[in-house]
Design an enzyme around this catalytic site. Structure first.
Site, PDB file in Angstrom:
ATOM      1  N   ARG A  53       8.522  18.443 -11.914  1.00  0.00           N
ATOM      2  CA  ARG A  53       7.039  18.170 -11.113  1.00  0.00           C
ATOM      3  C   ARG A  53       7.072  16.803 -10.514  1.00  0.00           C
ATOM      4  NH1 ARG A  53       7.003  16.638 -16.433  1.00  0.00           N
ATOM      5  NH2 ARG A  53       5.861  14.590 -17.133  1.00  0.00           N
ATOM      6  N   VAL A  92      -1.130  -1.715 -14.809  1.00  0.00           N
ATOM      7  CA  VAL A  92      -2.019  -1.954 -14.525  1.00  0.00           C
ATOM      8  C   VAL A  92      -3.498  -2.494 -15.765  1.00  0.00           C
ATOM      9  CG1 VAL A  92      -3.859  -1.754 -13.664  1.00  0.00           C
ATOM     10  CG2 VAL A  92      -2.130  -1.068 -12.315  1.00  0.00           C
ATOM     11  N   ASN A 113      -3.028   8.786 -18.233  1.00  0.00           N
ATOM     12  CA  ASN A 113      -3.688   8.108 -19.597  1.00  0.00           C
ATOM     13  C   ASN A 113      -5.168   7.667 -18.431  1.00  0.00           C
ATOM     14  OD1 ASN A 113      -4.269   5.636 -19.399  1.00  0.00           O
ATOM     15  ND2 ASN A 113      -1.965   5.626 -18.560  1.00  0.00           N
ATOM     16  N   GLU A 115      -7.316   5.304 -20.769  1.00  0.00           N
ATOM     17  CA  GLU A 115      -7.504   4.203 -20.997  1.00  0.00           C
ATOM     18  C   GLU A 115      -6.819   3.574 -19.450  1.00  0.00           C
ATOM     19  OE1 GLU A 115      -7.563   2.976 -24.002  1.00  0.00           O
ATOM     20  OE2 GLU A 115      -7.662   1.170 -22.842  1.00  0.00           O
ATOM     21  N   CYS A 171      -0.358  15.911 -22.567  1.00  0.00           N
ATOM     22  CA  CYS A 171       0.801  16.196 -21.760  1.00  0.00           C
ATOM     23  C   CYS A 171       2.384  16.709 -22.657  1.00  0.00           C
ATOM     24  CB  CYS A 171       1.338  15.388 -20.748  1.00  0.00           C
ATOM     25  SG  CYS A 171      -0.118  14.981 -19.800  1.00  0.00           S
TER      26      CYS A 171
END
Ligand SMILES: [Zn+2]
Length: 325
Positions: A53, A92, A113, A115, A171
């Protein structure tokens, strides 16, 4: 867009956080369209399981275990050599979000995610920078443009039924279908191009959600939440939060250990591991070694990704044993 719009696009800048599936496709579309300056930030490296993907990468990148930010930067330079492209291998966190994202005209979501998304949202709302939320799981995806002060923000949105509930599945359990990635990235970049070419009046202002398996497509009007934590009460929890020392990665059985403010001498480590009889593979950006049944990958910024376990205790103990506490 017109000539004027194309010129504005060439003078504009964007940063994509997460350069895996949606992020890599969005990057390619922006580079081909002619955005002036693009930064790509990603914490992970290319693996064979990504290729289904993640359209920017190939088997060579996976074999060399190149960081996604590096592999993406190399590919994109071949696509358009006239713009500034800057790949950053990093995670990050509240400690570096400002340094990495400040000054860009637009922030695009390529993360995997919530978060990190909440952190991006808090940063964007606080600094007044627009950002585009985009996510996909299974055959389903969603995207929405967030303009601080003008639209709902992510914190408004996820309090809204229907807007993100289906993304609670991760996922890890359901995987992601290639076509939804490309569809969501395309919808995300279409809005990005309107903003970057100075045509914000053309934004459709809707939350779009699509399921390429059932064929269900939705366009939802979203309003700001009257008592939103972020954009109304300016309570930027995620921005103030301490960086999470352990993060479970998406899409496989692994854990990331983030050591703040620590740099690793990968050369020296490779030598001492090899001296201890451990097989080590290394490129310019990372070092990998196996401690069966686990595999540890170390980055120069002190991060490690442990494959084979989602237990933070195991990760922490292996990290201190091989790298030092
Ligand atoms: Zn809000």
């Amino acid at each position: 867009m017109g000539e004027e719009g194309q010129r504005k696009l060439l003078q504009s800048s964007a940063v994509i956080v997460g350069c895996g599936a949606i992020g890599a496709t969005a990057a390619q579309l922006l580079v081909r369209a002619g955005v002036g300056r693009l930064r790509l930030i990603d914490r992970d490296f290319v693996e064979p399981s990504n290729l289904q993907r993640q359209a920017l990468f190939d088997e060579n990148d996976a074999r060399e275990a190149l960081p996604k930010a590096v592999a993406a930067e190399r590919k994109l330079r071949l696509v358009n050599s006239e713009i500034e492209i800057d790949g950053v291998v990093s995670d990050v966190t509240p400690g570096n979000v400002e340094e990495l994202l400040v000054g860009f005209d637009l922030i695009l979501d390529g993360t995997d995610n919530f978060e990190t998304r909440y952190l991006l949202n808090d940063f964007a709302v606080e600094s007044g920078q627009p950002w585009i939320y985009a996510a996909a799981v299974g055959s389903y995806g969603v995207t929405f443009v967030i303009r601080p002060g003008m639209t709902a923000c992510l914190a408004c949105l996820l309090g809204t039924p229907d807007a993100g509930t289906m993304l609670a599945e991760t996922c890890d359990t359901v995987g992601v279908l290639g076509p939804i990635v490309n569809l969501i990235a395309s919808l995300e970049v279409a809005e990005a191009l309107k903003i970057l070419s100075g045509r914000s009046e053309a934004l459709h202002r809707r939350l779009l959600s699509c399921d390429v398996w059932s064929g269900r497509m939705q366009s939802i009007g979203v309003t700001r939440a009257a008592n939103c934590r972020a954009c109304v009460r300016t309570d930027f929890t995620y921005l103030q939060g301490e960086s999470q020392p352990h993060i479970t990665m998406c899409g496989r059985d692994s854990v990331q250990i983030h050591e703040r403010r620590r740099t690793l001498d990968l050369e020296a480590l490779a030598r001492s591991l090899a001296a201890a009889g451990i097989a080590v593979t290394k490129n310019d950006f990372l070092l990998k070694f196996g401690v069966p049944p686990y595999e540890m990958t170390l980055f120069g910024d002190g991060r490690a990704i442990l494959k084979g376990s989602t237990d933070p205790t195991v990760a922490r103990s292996l990290y201190s044993r091989y790298i030092g506490a």
